[in-house]
Design an enzyme around this catalytic site. Structure first.
Site, PDB file in Angstrom:
ATOM      1  N   SER A   7      40.542  45.814  33.321  1.00 61.93           N
ATOM      2  CA  SER A   7      41.175  44.503  33.173  1.00 61.93           C
ATOM      3  C   SER A   7      41.619  44.297  31.735  1.00 61.93           C
ATOM      4  CB  SER A   7      40.189  43.401  33.566  1.00 61.93           C
ATOM      5  OG  SER A   7      40.660  42.171  33.064  1.00 61.93           O
ATOM      6  N   HIS A  32      44.447  46.219  35.788  1.00 60.88           N
ATOM      7  CA  HIS A  32      44.224  44.921  36.415  1.00 60.88           C
ATOM      8  C   HIS A  32      44.704  43.827  35.457  1.00 60.88           C
ATOM      9  CE1 HIS A  32      42.053  42.214  39.177  1.00 60.88           C
ATOM     10  NE2 HIS A  32      41.662  41.548  38.106  1.00 60.88           N
ATOM     11  N   ASP A  34      45.040  39.909  34.798  1.00 57.49           N
ATOM     12  CA  ASP A  34      44.493  38.607  35.176  1.00 57.49           C
ATOM     13  C   ASP A  34      45.419  37.484  34.729  1.00 57.49           C
ATOM     14  OD1 ASP A  34      41.923  39.144  36.442  1.00 57.49           O
ATOM     15  OD2 ASP A  34      41.381  40.041  34.521  1.00 57.49           O
ATOM     16  N   MET A  36      45.926  33.616  34.652  1.00 56.31           N
ATOM     17  CA  MET A  36      45.188  32.354  34.794  1.00 56.31           C
ATOM     18  C   MET A  36      46.067  31.197  34.337  1.00 56.31           C
ATOM     19  SD  MET A  36      41.452  33.423  33.363  1.00 56.31           S
ATOM     20  CE  MET A  36      40.705  35.024  33.745  1.00 56.31           C
ATOM     21  N   HIS A  65      46.294  39.936  39.502  1.00 51.70           N
ATOM     22  CA  HIS A  65      45.326  39.013  40.099  1.00 51.70           C
ATOM     23  C   HIS A  65      45.717  37.595  39.696  1.00 51.70           C
ATOM     24  CE1 HIS A  65      40.791  37.634  40.094  1.00 51.70           C
ATOM     25  NE2 HIS A  65      41.509  37.020  41.008  1.00 51.70           N
ATOM     26  N   MET A  67      45.133  33.975  39.450  1.00 53.45           N
ATOM     27  CA  MET A  67      44.147  32.888  39.524  1.00 53.45           C
ATOM     28  C   MET A  67      44.896  31.601  39.212  1.00 53.45           C
ATOM     29  SD  MET A  67      41.027  34.888  37.723  1.00 53.45           S
ATOM     30  CE  MET A  67      42.164  36.119  37.107  1.00 53.45           C
ATOM     31  N   MET A 136      35.298  38.388  44.401  1.00 59.30           N
ATOM     32  CA  MET A 136      34.880  38.068  43.037  1.00 59.30           C
ATOM     33  C   MET A 136      33.362  38.213  42.948  1.00 59.30           C
ATOM     34  SD  MET A 136      37.574  37.471  41.265  1.00 59.30           S
ATOM     35  CE  MET A 136      36.625  37.150  39.771  1.00 59.30           C
ATOM     36  N   GLY A 141      37.559  33.213  35.695  1.00 65.51           N
ATOM     37  CA  GLY A 141      37.924  32.408  34.533  1.00 65.51           C
ATOM     38  C   GLY A 141      37.721  33.112  33.206  1.00 65.51           C
ATOM     39  N   GLY A 143      36.141  36.893  31.102  1.00 65.44           N
ATOM     40  CA  GLY A 143      35.548  38.223  31.110  1.00 65.44           C
ATOM     41  C   GLY A 143      34.122  38.148  30.591  1.00 65.44           C
ATOM     42  N   GLY A 144      33.402  39.224  30.769  1.00 66.49           N
ATOM     43  CA  GLY A 144      32.083  39.358  30.149  1.00 66.49           C
ATOM     44  C   GLY A 144      30.965  38.550  30.775  1.00 66.49           C
ATOM     45  N   ASP A 174      35.354  42.403  41.316  1.00 67.40           N
ATOM     46  CA  ASP A 174      35.855  41.969  40.012  1.00 67.40           C
ATOM     47  C   ASP A 174      34.848  41.027  39.354  1.00 67.40           C
ATOM     48  OD1 ASP A 174      37.379  41.184  37.858  1.00 67.40           O
ATOM     49  OD2 ASP A 174      38.933  40.183  39.037  1.00 67.40           O
ATOM     50  N   GLY A 175      34.299  41.485  38.230  1.00 61.75           N
ATOM     51  CA  GLY A 175      33.412  40.636  37.435  1.00 61.75           C
ATOM     52  C   GLY A 175      32.035  41.246  37.253  1.00 61.75           C
ATOM     53  N   GLY A 176      31.684  41.512  36.011  1.00 60.08           N
ATOM     54  CA  GLY A 176      30.348  42.030  35.715  1.00 60.08           C
ATOM     55  C   GLY A 176      30.123  43.458  36.178  1.00 60.08           C
ATOM     56  N   GLY A 196      36.465  44.924  32.830  1.00 55.53           N
ATOM     57  CA  GLY A 196      37.108  44.523  31.589  1.00 55.53           C
ATOM     58  C   GLY A 196      36.294  44.949  30.392  1.00 55.53           C
ATOM     59  N   SER A 197      35.231  44.198  30.120  1.00 58.35           N
ATOM     60  CA  SER A 197      34.430  44.480  28.925  1.00 58.35           C
ATOM     61  C   SER A 197      33.762  45.848  28.970  1.00 58.35           C
ATOM     62  CB  SER A 197      33.377  43.379  28.738  1.00 58.35           C
ATOM     63  OG  SER A 197      32.799  43.010  29.960  1.00 58.35           O
TER      64      SER A 197
HETATM   65  C1  DX5 Z   1      37.514  37.152  35.696  1.00 56.43           C
HETATM   66  C2  DX5 Z   1      38.633  38.170  35.824  1.00 56.43           C
HETATM   67  C3  DX5 Z   1      38.168  39.541  35.633  1.00 56.43           C
HETATM   68  C4  DX5 Z   1      37.581  39.832  34.268  1.00 56.43           C
HETATM   69  C5  DX5 Z   1      36.486  40.823  34.446  1.00 56.43           C
HETATM   70  O1  DX5 Z   1      37.954  35.910  36.066  1.00 56.43           O
HETATM   71  O2  DX5 Z   1      39.241  38.076  37.109  1.00 56.43           O
HETATM   72  O3  DX5 Z   1      39.151  40.496  35.998  1.00 56.43           O
HETATM   73  O4  DX5 Z   1      38.500  40.340  33.360  1.00 56.43           O
HETATM   74  O5  DX5 Z   1      35.833  40.996  33.234  1.00 56.43           O
HETATM   75  P1  DX5 Z   1      34.436  41.741  33.122  1.00 56.43           P
HETATM   76  O6  DX5 Z   1      34.592  43.106  33.720  1.00 56.43           O
HETATM   77  O7  DX5 Z   1      34.184  41.771  31.660  1.00 56.43           O
HETATM   78  O8  DX5 Z   1      33.423  40.922  33.890  1.00 56.43           O
HETATM   79 ZN    ZN Z   2      40.553  39.763  37.854  1.00 55.42          ZN
END
Ligand code: DX5
Ligand code: ZN
Length: 215
Positions: A7, A32, A34, A36, A65, A67, A136, A141, A143-144, A174-176, A196-197
């Site tokens: 991401s 990916h 994002d 928003m 993606h 959002m 999700m 909303g 990352g991290g 997606d997420g964590g 992402g992170s």
């Molecule tokens: C969160 C995003 C994710 C985010 C994931 O709302 O949709 O794609 O970047 O970040 P990590 O992998 O750091 O949780």
């Molecule tokens: Zn995403």
């Protein structure tokens, strides 16, 4: 096949093109993106002009993606900007079936996303029309954030539903997602892993991608 989708939310936006090339060269299958809107989720990230601009740097699959509220108003612009897959949120869609059709009409693959608090039953009438379901594993909303453990049951129930109905569609999470949580989501049945992170936060992105893939 497991696909890794770094991401760009965690990338360095001052050199976004290079950041995309970096993960493509390191073996990622997707990038990916994002999007928003500051309403569906509190944060604001980027729009279609940015996607159009970075499209020039790589042929890698762009996994967009959305959002956003009113996803139907953004399909054409992101498809024209070079998206390959467009995923919208069930929670933001009044006419989900029509939006899926709209995405396909623009030549893209269609994904539908569910927030952690949204039940799988929302997909019941839509599974046979989509190419991918995005579950999700954090509240969207930022990352991290920390992986929500109850997502694992949701992934495996969806996987079984797809098998029972002989539906060959992707399950994206997606997420964590990191080297530790990725094992459990893969075992539960997810095959597209957004990170992402855990990718952009690492000095060696190729090693990070491998670790998430479980190699
Ligand atoms: C969160 C995003 C994710 C985010 C994931 O709302 O949709 O794609 O970047 O970040 P990590 O992998 O750091 O949780
Ligand atoms: Zn995403």
């Amino acid at each position: 096949m497991i696909k890794i989708a770094p991401s760009i939310l965690s990338a360095d936006f001052s050199c976004l093109g290079d950041e995309i090339k970096k993960v493509a060269d390191a073996g990622a299958e997707y990038v990916h993106i994002d999007v928003m809107d500051g309403t569906f989720v509190p944060n604001i990230t980027l729009g279609s002009p940015v996607v159009k601009s970075v499209r020039k740097v790589s042929d890698i699959v762009f996994d967009v993606h959305l959002m956003t509220e009113h996803p139907e108003t953004h399909i054409a612009e992101f498809a024209d900007a070079g998206a390959d897959i467009i995923t919208f949120h069930s929670e933001a869609a009044r006419h989900a079936n029509r939006i899926i059709q709209q995405i396909h009409d623009h030549g893209c693959k269609a994904g539908i996303a569910l927030n952690p608090g949204t039940p799988l039953v929302m997909l019941e009438e839509l599974l046979e029309y989509v190419d991918m379901v995005l579950l999700m594993t954090v509240n969207p909303g930022y990352g991290g954030q920390k992986f929500i453990k109850t997502s694992l049951d949701k992934i495996s129930i969806l996987k079984h539903t797809l098998e029972d109905n002989e539906l060959d569609i992707d399950i994206e999470v997606d997420g964590g997602i990191n080297a530790e949580t990725s094992k459990a989501v893969r075992e539960a049945g997810a095959n597209v892993l957004v990170a992402g992170s855990a990718v952009y936060g690492q000095a060696d992105v190729a090693a990070a991608i491998k670790a998430i893939r479980g190699e």
